[in-house]
Write a protein that holds these residues in place. Structure first.
Motif: not given
Length: 544
Positions: A116-141
């Protein structure tokens, strides 16, 4: 070595709508790091998360989030130029992944197992800092009442689209680019994309939110402030956050009580946000012994947890922004035992909200839970009977302290038979005995008989952990016999234990779910606001 229990891949059909058929334009890439992806297996996609080391010999591991398996070691990991390969141990033979870098952050190739065989795909994740994430968090309308929450989760950032009820984990492809998959635990295949725009201070002020092929621009909007808090009682120090609505106060408020496990305030954020955006202050905390709170949750009784909640009530009463006559407690699952108990301990609790609340002793609940969850997952009657018999054996060992060796042998048998993960297998005789003495025999019925404040009770039709056919009926009988009049009991169709849209309600399907049932958030908030207004009017009349 652990093996992946996948079927042979005979008859697989490659699905271009799930895995991109873009031709490979080989490029240099660095294998080291974290990757998410998947491969087609008949009519589904098997999601994989992989991690590779950077030094030779290259080591790696793979997670299967849909199956709840993590840290499966890889073998024969190879990276030469633009080509890479690795193997995953499987019951029907190893799975051989062979791929190439389509771009420096994208791998495509084939998966083989036998013929048996099939296809795969993978995408690489980036390392982000806690400061980057803190600037992301919140509510958006993006339109009145159309709100997207981006918040820290227990393990990684999460989003909640309150317009559709969709929610899930966010995976960083870069500092300002995030993706999410079709369920809470997966990032692949990608169904949601976020692109952020930051102001001069590095804080995200707007996002481009792509879903269903349509991109929406959402602007950051502040509905409430988050205030770090800490308070103590007895020998425990509780840390948390007060979500305080931006409008004029004083505000009604609610103390949220955790379910089972060692979880922090972040687990409560998606459930607290809707309250706070609609004028109800919310106190969310790190459960004792987690996050920044002291103490031990593993040796906390229901009375201990109720006192933790009441310490939060007292803290709220000390703040001038809070309407002291309208402070309630909210508990889900295990918290459904705790919240009513807190309410009968203090006249300062004005109302109670419980969700998926058990109405029997933990001993009865656990025995029933094993049967209903295993049945929903398609286990055979004989296997279910073995697991239920183990529960009876476990409780007998807990009661007498005798027979631990035989119980360990039964656990080993359960691991081979496939039912051990359902039975909350004890780790030590000491912990089992402690639970017998302090937890298993707790009876919620006398507490419900004493409850005199308004209560909202929510159940999910497909909840197999707290099946409403049993617990809802018992709750209705309990409040009827107690003569408690202001109790609202509601059951949501097609909802599981966590109020996600479900098909079976079983444990196996949980990693594939990602949408809250319609009306869930609105029902909770509307009820709390109505009871708070009644409390305000009653308080005003008493002052007159």
């Amino acid at each position: 070595m652990r093996q992946v229990g996948l079927r042979r891949f005979g008859g697989l059909v490659f699905s271009a709508c799930l895995l991109s058929a873009t031709p490979v334009l080989a490029a240099d890439g660095v294998l080291q790091g974290r990757w998410i992806g998947g491969f087609a297996n008949r009519n589904t996609v098997v999601v994989v998360n992989a991690t590779f080391s950077g030094s030779a010999p290259i080591a790696g591991s793979i997670d299967l989030p849909q199956r709840g398996e993590a840290g499966i070691p890889l073998s024969h990991v190879s990276h030469r130029g633009r080509a890479m390969s690795f193997e995953v141990p499987g019951q029907d033979g190893n799975l051989l992944f062979e791929g190439k870098f389509a771009t420096p952050t994208r791998l495509v190739g084939s998966v083989r197992q036998g013929l048996g065989h099939t296809q795969f795909e993978m995408i690489k994740l980036a390392d982000v800092t806690s400061d980057d994430l803190a600037g992301l968090y919140g509510t958006y309308e993006w339109a009145p009442g159309k709100v997207l929450l981006l918040a820290p989760g227990q393990d990684q950032p999460v989003y909640v689209d309150y317009d559709t009820g969709r929610t899930g984990a966010l995976f960083a492809l870069g500092r300002d680019e995030y993706v999410a998959g079709p369920s809470m635990s997966t990032g692949f295949p990608v169904v949601v994309r976020l692109q952020t725009h930051r102001d001069a201070a590095g804080r995200v002020d707007r996002i481009a939110f792509e879903r269903r092929g349509k991109t929406t621009q959402a602007i950051r909007k502040v509905f409430y402030s988050e205030i770090p808090v800490r308070y103590s009682h007895s020998d425990v120090s509780i840390a948390g956050s007060l979500l305080l609505p931006s409008g004029p106060g004083p505000h009604p408020a609610i103390v949220m009580i955790h379910g089972s496990g060692g979880v922090t305030r972040d687990a409560l954020r998606p459930f607290a946000d809707h309250f706070a955006r609609h004028g109800v202050a919310v106190l969310i905390t790190d459960k004792r012994g987690t996050g920044l709170s002291t103490g031990r949750w593993v040796r906390a009784t229901f009375d201990d947890l109720a006192e933790d909640a009441l310490a939060g009530v007292r803290y709220l009463r000390s703040r001038p922004e809070i309407q002291a006559s309208a402070i309630g407690v909210h508990g889900m699952s295990l918290g459904g035992w705790v919240a009513p108990l807190a309410a009968i301990k203090s006249r300062d609790v004005s109302f109670v909200v419980v969700e998926s609340a058990p109405v029997m002793t933990p001993l009865e609940h656990e025995r029933l839970r094993v049967e209903t969850t295993m049945r929903a997952d398609g286990h055979k009657g004989e296997t279910i009977a073995q697991a239920v018999a183990f529960m009876d054996q476990k409780f007998e060992v807990a009661r007498t302290g005798q027979g631990w060796e035989r119980l360990e042998a039964a656990m080993a048998s359960g691991a081979r038979a496939g039912w051990l993960s359902y039975v909350n297998a004890p780790t030590t005789l000491d912990s089992l005995r402690w639970n017998w003495e302090h937890i298993f025999s707790y009876d919620p019925l006398p507490v419900l008989a004493q409850l005199s404040v308004p209560m909202l009770v929510l159940y999910g039709e497909l909840d197999t952990i707290v099946p409403p056919k049993v617990h809802k009926a018992r709750m209705e009988q309990a409040v009827r016999e107690a003569g408690t009049h202001d109790v609202t009991i509601r059951e949501f169709a097609r909802a599981n234990h966590g109020f996600f849209e479900a098909i079976t309600g079983g444990r196996r399907e949980q990693p594939t779910l990602g949408t809250f049932v319609a009306g869930y958030f609105e029902a909770r908030t509307a009820w709390v606001r109505a009871r708070s207004q009644e409390a305000h009017l009653a308080s005003t009349e008493s002052q007159d």
